[in-house]
Design a protein around this motif. Sequence first.
Motif, PDB file in Angstrom:
ATOM      1  N   ASN A   1       0.810  -1.215   0.000  1.00 41.88           N
ATOM      2  CA  ASN A   1       0.000   0.000   0.000  1.00 41.88           C
ATOM      3  C   ASN A   1       0.846   1.269   0.000  1.00 41.88           C
ATOM      4  N   MET A   2       2.074   1.182  -0.552  1.00 41.72           N
ATOM      5  CA  MET A   2       3.011   2.302  -0.450  1.00 41.72           C
ATOM      6  C   MET A   2       3.838   2.457  -1.718  1.00 41.72           C
ATOM      7  N   VAL A   3       4.336   3.682  -1.938  1.00 41.99           N
ATOM      8  CA  VAL A   3       5.322   3.991  -2.969  1.00 41.99           C
ATOM      9  C   VAL A   3       6.445   4.756  -2.273  1.00 41.99           C
ATOM     10  N   ILE A   4       7.699   4.451  -2.631  1.00 43.93           N
ATOM     11  CA  ILE A   4       8.849   5.172  -2.079  1.00 43.93           C
ATOM     12  C   ILE A   4       9.467   6.004  -3.198  1.00 43.93           C
ATOM     13  N   SER A   5       9.714   7.285  -2.910  1.00 46.33           N
ATOM     14  CA  SER A   5      10.311   8.206  -3.879  1.00 46.33           C
ATOM     15  C   SER A   5      11.671   8.677  -3.389  1.00 46.33           C
ATOM     16  N   ILE A   6      12.546   8.990  -4.344  1.00 44.14           N
ATOM     17  CA  ILE A   6      13.881   9.532  -4.055  1.00 44.14           C
ATOM     18  C   ILE A   6      13.788  11.050  -4.020  1.00 44.14           C
ATOM     19  N   GLY A   7      14.435  11.663  -3.048  1.00 45.16           N
ATOM     20  CA  GLY A   7      14.459  13.120  -2.960  1.00 45.16           C
ATOM     21  C   GLY A   7      15.872  13.650  -2.844  1.00 45.16           C
ATOM     22  N   GLN A   8      16.040  14.863  -3.306  1.00 46.39           N
ATOM     23  CA  GLN A   8      17.323  15.567  -3.233  1.00 46.39           C
ATOM     24  C   GLN A   8      17.593  16.017  -1.794  1.00 46.39           C
ATOM     25  N   ARG A   9      18.856  16.110  -1.442  1.00 41.29           N
ATOM     26  CA  ARG A   9      19.265  16.761  -0.199  1.00 41.29           C
ATOM     27  C   ARG A   9      19.731  18.164  -0.566  1.00 41.29           C
ATOM     28  N   LYS A  10      19.312  19.143   0.204  1.00 39.62           N
ATOM     29  CA  LYS A  10      19.647  20.536  -0.118  1.00 39.62           C
ATOM     30  C   LYS A  10      21.145  20.763  -0.238  1.00 39.62           C
ATOM     31  N   SER A  11      21.919  20.110   0.623  1.00 35.66           N
ATOM     32  CA  SER A  11      23.381  20.299   0.576  1.00 35.66           C
ATOM     33  C   SER A  11      23.957  19.816  -0.750  1.00 35.66           C
ATOM     34  N   ARG A  12      23.400  18.751  -1.309  1.00 35.46           N
ATOM     35  CA  ARG A  12      23.874  18.225  -2.598  1.00 35.46           C
ATOM     36  C   ARG A  12      23.429  19.121  -3.754  1.00 35.46           C
TER      37      ARG A  12
ATOM     38  N   ARG B   1      23.058  22.332  -3.613  1.00 30.93           N
ATOM     39  CA  ARG B   1      23.885  23.543  -3.564  1.00 30.93           C
ATOM     40  C   ARG B   1      25.299  23.318  -4.078  1.00 30.93           C
ATOM     41  N   MET B   2      25.765  22.077  -4.072  1.00 33.49           N
ATOM     42  CA  MET B   2      27.091  21.815  -4.639  1.00 33.49           C
ATOM     43  C   MET B   2      27.008  21.496  -6.131  1.00 33.49           C
ATOM     44  N   GLY B   3      25.792  21.441  -6.686  1.00 31.41           N
ATOM     45  CA  GLY B   3      25.633  21.196  -8.119  1.00 31.41           C
ATOM     46  C   GLY B   3      25.410  19.743  -8.484  1.00 31.41           C
ATOM     47  N   LEU B   4      25.052  18.929  -7.509  1.00 28.11           N
ATOM     48  CA  LEU B   4      24.829  17.512  -7.765  1.00 28.11           C
ATOM     49  C   LEU B   4      23.330  17.257  -7.897  1.00 28.11           C
ATOM     50  N   LEU B   5      22.943  16.663  -9.014  1.00 30.61           N
ATOM     51  CA  LEU B   5      21.552  16.255  -9.219  1.00 30.61           C
ATOM     52  C   LEU B   5      21.461  14.777  -8.872  1.00 30.61           C
ATOM     53  N   VAL B   6      20.595  14.451  -7.931  1.00 28.39           N
ATOM     54  CA  VAL B   6      20.393  13.069  -7.519  1.00 28.39           C
ATOM     55  C   VAL B   6      18.944  12.714  -7.822  1.00 28.39           C
ATOM     56  N   ASP B   7      18.747  11.605  -8.527  1.00 28.13           N
ATOM     57  CA  ASP B   7      17.387  11.172  -8.796  1.00 28.13           C
ATOM     58  C   ASP B   7      17.323   9.664  -8.870  1.00 28.13           C
ATOM     59  N   GLY B   8      16.126   9.173  -8.938  1.00 27.84           N
ATOM     60  CA  GLY B   8      15.914   7.734  -9.013  1.00 27.84           C
ATOM     61  C   GLY B   8      14.469   7.451  -9.329  1.00 27.84           C
ATOM     62  N   PRO B   9      14.155   6.187  -9.472  1.00 26.13           N
ATOM     63  CA  PRO B   9      12.780   5.816  -9.798  1.00 26.13           C
ATOM     64  C   PRO B   9      11.885   5.892  -8.575  1.00 26.13           C
ATOM     65  N   LYS B  10      10.614   5.769  -8.805  1.00 27.96           N
ATOM     66  CA  LYS B  10       9.697   5.487  -7.704  1.00 27.96           C
ATOM     67  C   LYS B  10       9.765   3.983  -7.504  1.00 27.96           C
ATOM     68  N   TYR B  11       9.807   3.570  -6.266  1.00 29.15           N
ATOM     69  CA  TYR B  11       9.801   2.144  -5.949  1.00 29.15           C
ATOM     70  C   TYR B  11       8.366   1.756  -5.637  1.00 29.15           C
ATOM     71  N   PHE B  12       7.827   0.830  -6.432  1.00 35.54           N
ATOM     72  CA  PHE B  12       6.415   0.478  -6.410  1.00 35.54           C
ATOM     73  C   PHE B  12       6.084  -0.580  -5.368  1.00 35.54           C
ATOM     74  N   PRO B  13       4.785  -0.720  -5.044  1.00 40.94           N
ATOM     75  CA  PRO B  13       4.360  -1.741  -4.084  1.00 40.94           C
ATOM     76  C   PRO B  13       4.891  -3.124  -4.466  1.00 40.94           C
ATOM     77  N   GLY B  14       5.467  -3.812  -3.487  1.00 41.53           N
ATOM     78  CA  GLY B  14       5.989  -5.159  -3.701  1.00 41.53           C
ATOM     79  C   GLY B  14       7.421  -5.216  -4.191  1.00 41.53           C
ATOM     80  N   HIS B  15       8.027  -4.069  -4.496  1.00 42.61           N
ATOM     81  CA  HIS B  15       9.407  -4.045  -5.002  1.00 42.61           C
ATOM     82  C   HIS B  15      10.361  -4.301  -3.835  1.00 42.61           C
ATOM     83  N   GLU B  16      11.262  -5.237  -4.024  1.00 49.07           N
ATOM     84  CA  GLU B  16      12.288  -5.546  -3.026  1.00 49.07           C
ATOM     85  C   GLU B  16      13.641  -5.329  -3.674  1.00 49.07           C
TER      86      GLU B  16
END
Length: 161
Positions: free
Chosen positions: A67-78, A80-95
């Motif tokens: 019953n959940m989705v997990i999303s990736i989020g940026q950290r403000k410190s990253r 500000r240093m010019g690093l873009l961090v991203d990823g997929p949404k992790y869907f229900p049942g994904h291990e």
Amino acid sequence: MLVDKQIKELHQSIFLEGYKQQNVKSVSYDVAIRSIYTASGEKEKTELNPGEFVMIATDVKVRVPDNMVISIGQRKSRIRMGLLVDGPKYFPGHETVVFIRAVNLSQDMITLKKGDGIAQLFFDLLPEVPDVTYNNQPDNAFNMESNFRGLGNYQNKLSGE
């Protein structure tokens, strides 16, 4: 979206490896670098030139509740240093170990190493459980991924693109 109290309460049903209570924030969970995957292989440290990207295995392994989705989020410190961090949404049942991509958008070299804080996870509850969870889909190319698989089951289809 889950808040800190709920993340702490539900952590045993989400995290299979790596959970640390001190990483729980008000509406997120901080993750760090476990391994870095470059064109030349797996590393614990790398110098990321402007415009370059790497794939990163974080220090947590999750099993997303149905019953959940997990999303990736940026950290403000990253950011500000010019690093873009991203990823997929992790869907229900994904291990899986949580994998992300990091791109150097700055004009400077950025050093990344094992143990560095890199991103945060957000946990969203769904109004109901999907008919078919990720682990029950026949083409779930990246389920049960502990080590980086590159293009996974899509190698033949996408490698020429």
